[in-house]
Design a protein around this motif. Structure first.
Motif, PDB file in Angstrom:
ATOM      1  N   LEU A 245       0.697  -1.079  -0.031  1.00  0.00           N
ATOM      2  CA  LEU A 245      -0.138   0.005   0.090  1.00  0.00           C
ATOM      3  C   LEU A 245       0.862   1.342  -0.034  1.00  0.00           C
ATOM      4  CD1 LEU A 245      -2.932   0.873   0.280  1.00  0.00           C
ATOM      5  CD2 LEU A 245      -2.492   0.985   2.872  1.00  0.00           C
TER       6      LEU A 245
ATOM      7  N   VAL B 117      -1.855   6.287  -0.548  1.00  0.00           N
ATOM      8  CA  VAL B 117      -3.077   5.800  -0.288  1.00  0.00           C
ATOM      9  C   VAL B 117      -3.271   5.531   1.236  1.00  0.00           C
ATOM     10  CG1 VAL B 117      -4.259   3.592  -0.771  1.00  0.00           C
ATOM     11  CG2 VAL B 117      -2.765   4.631  -2.554  1.00  0.00           C
ATOM     12  N   ALA B 118      -2.436   5.225   2.044  1.00  0.00           N
ATOM     13  CA  ALA B 118      -2.616   4.920   3.463  1.00  0.00           C
ATOM     14  C   ALA B 118      -3.048   6.292   4.131  1.00  0.00           C
ATOM     15  CB  ALA B 118      -1.216   4.432   4.127  1.00  0.00           C
TER      16      ALA B 118
ATOM     17  N   LEU C 114      -6.746   6.869   3.322  1.00  0.00           N
ATOM     18  CA  LEU C 114      -7.622   5.934   3.656  1.00  0.00           C
ATOM     19  C   LEU C 114      -7.823   6.306   5.094  1.00  0.00           C
ATOM     20  CD1 LEU C 114      -9.114   3.264   3.590  1.00  0.00           C
ATOM     21  CD2 LEU C 114      -6.973   2.057   3.953  1.00  0.00           C
TER      22      LEU C 114
END
Length: 74
Positions: free
Chosen positions: A23, A27-28, A31
Protein backbone atom coordinates in the motif's frame (compact mmCIF):
# COMPACT_ATOMS: atom_id res chain seq x y z
CA UNK A 1 -18.85 -11.99 1.48
CA UNK A 2 -20.86 -14.67 -0.19
CA UNK A 3 -24.53 -15.36 -0.31
CA UNK A 4 -27.87 -14.24 -1.60
CA UNK A 5 -30.46 -11.77 -0.45
CA UNK A 6 -30.36 -12.19 3.34
CA UNK A 7 -27.83 -15.02 3.50
CA UNK A 8 -24.45 -13.35 3.77
CA UNK A 9 -21.30 -14.81 5.28
CA UNK A 10 -17.66 -13.81 5.45
CA UNK A 11 -15.39 -16.17 3.53
CA UNK A 12 -11.73 -16.33 2.50
CA UNK A 13 -10.73 -14.92 -0.88
CA UNK A 14 -11.28 -16.98 -4.02
CA UNK A 15 -8.98 -19.97 -3.92
CA UNK A 16 -8.60 -19.63 -0.14
CA UNK A 17 -5.16 -18.03 -0.45
CA UNK A 18 -4.50 -14.96 1.69
CA UNK A 19 -2.30 -12.29 0.16
CA UNK A 20 -0.46 -9.21 1.37
CA UNK A 21 -0.75 -6.27 -0.99
CA UNK A 22 1.66 -3.33 -0.76
CA UNK A 23 0.00 0.00 0.00
CA UNK A 24 1.49 3.30 -1.07
CA UNK A 25 1.93 5.80 1.77
CA UNK A 26 -0.23 8.33 -0.12
CA UNK A 27 -3.08 5.79 -0.28
CA UNK A 28 -2.65 4.93 3.41
CA UNK A 29 -2.91 8.62 4.34
CA UNK A 30 -6.11 9.07 2.30
CA UNK A 31 -7.57 5.91 3.76
CA UNK A 32 -6.78 7.10 7.31
CA UNK A 33 -8.45 10.44 6.53
CA UNK A 34 -11.52 8.62 5.18
CA UNK A 35 -11.76 6.47 8.31
CA UNK A 36 -11.44 9.54 10.53
CA UNK A 37 -14.11 11.40 8.54
CA UNK A 38 -16.77 8.70 8.22
CA UNK A 39 -15.70 6.02 10.69
CA UNK A 40 -15.16 2.32 10.25
CA UNK A 41 -18.27 0.49 11.45
CA UNK A 42 -18.18 -3.14 12.51
CA UNK A 43 -20.22 -5.84 10.81
CA UNK A 44 -20.66 -9.34 12.25
CA UNK A 45 -21.57 -12.24 9.97
CA UNK A 46 -21.08 -16.01 10.19
CA UNK A 47 -17.77 -17.37 8.91
CA UNK A 48 -17.94 -19.47 5.71
CA UNK A 49 -21.39 -21.02 6.31
CA UNK A 50 -24.68 -19.71 7.69
CA UNK A 51 -24.18 -21.75 10.86
CA UNK A 52 -20.48 -20.83 11.13
CA UNK A 53 -19.00 -18.98 14.09
CA UNK A 54 -19.59 -15.22 14.15
CA UNK A 55 -16.80 -13.13 12.64
CA UNK A 56 -16.58 -9.35 13.07
CA UNK A 57 -14.78 -7.09 10.60
CA UNK A 58 -14.40 -3.34 10.31
CA UNK A 59 -15.75 -1.95 7.05
CA UNK A 60 -13.80 0.65 5.11
CA UNK A 61 -16.63 1.26 2.65
CA UNK A 62 -20.25 0.25 2.95
CA UNK A 63 -23.59 0.65 1.26
CA UNK A 64 -27.09 0.63 2.62
CA UNK A 65 -28.65 -0.08 -0.76
CA UNK A 66 -28.93 -3.80 0.01
CA UNK A 67 -30.75 -5.20 3.07
CA UNK A 68 -28.35 -6.42 5.74
CA UNK A 69 -25.42 -4.35 4.49
CA UNK A 70 -25.92 -1.52 6.98
CA UNK A 71 -23.88 -2.28 10.11
CA UNK A 72 -26.62 -0.89 12.37
CA UNK A 73 -29.02 -3.52 10.93
CA UNK A 74 -26.78 -6.34 12.19
Amino acid sequence: MLGGKQEQVFAPPKGGKLRDVPLLESVALRLAAHIEAVGSPELTLPWRTLDGPPHTARLLFSTCRKPGMCPQEG
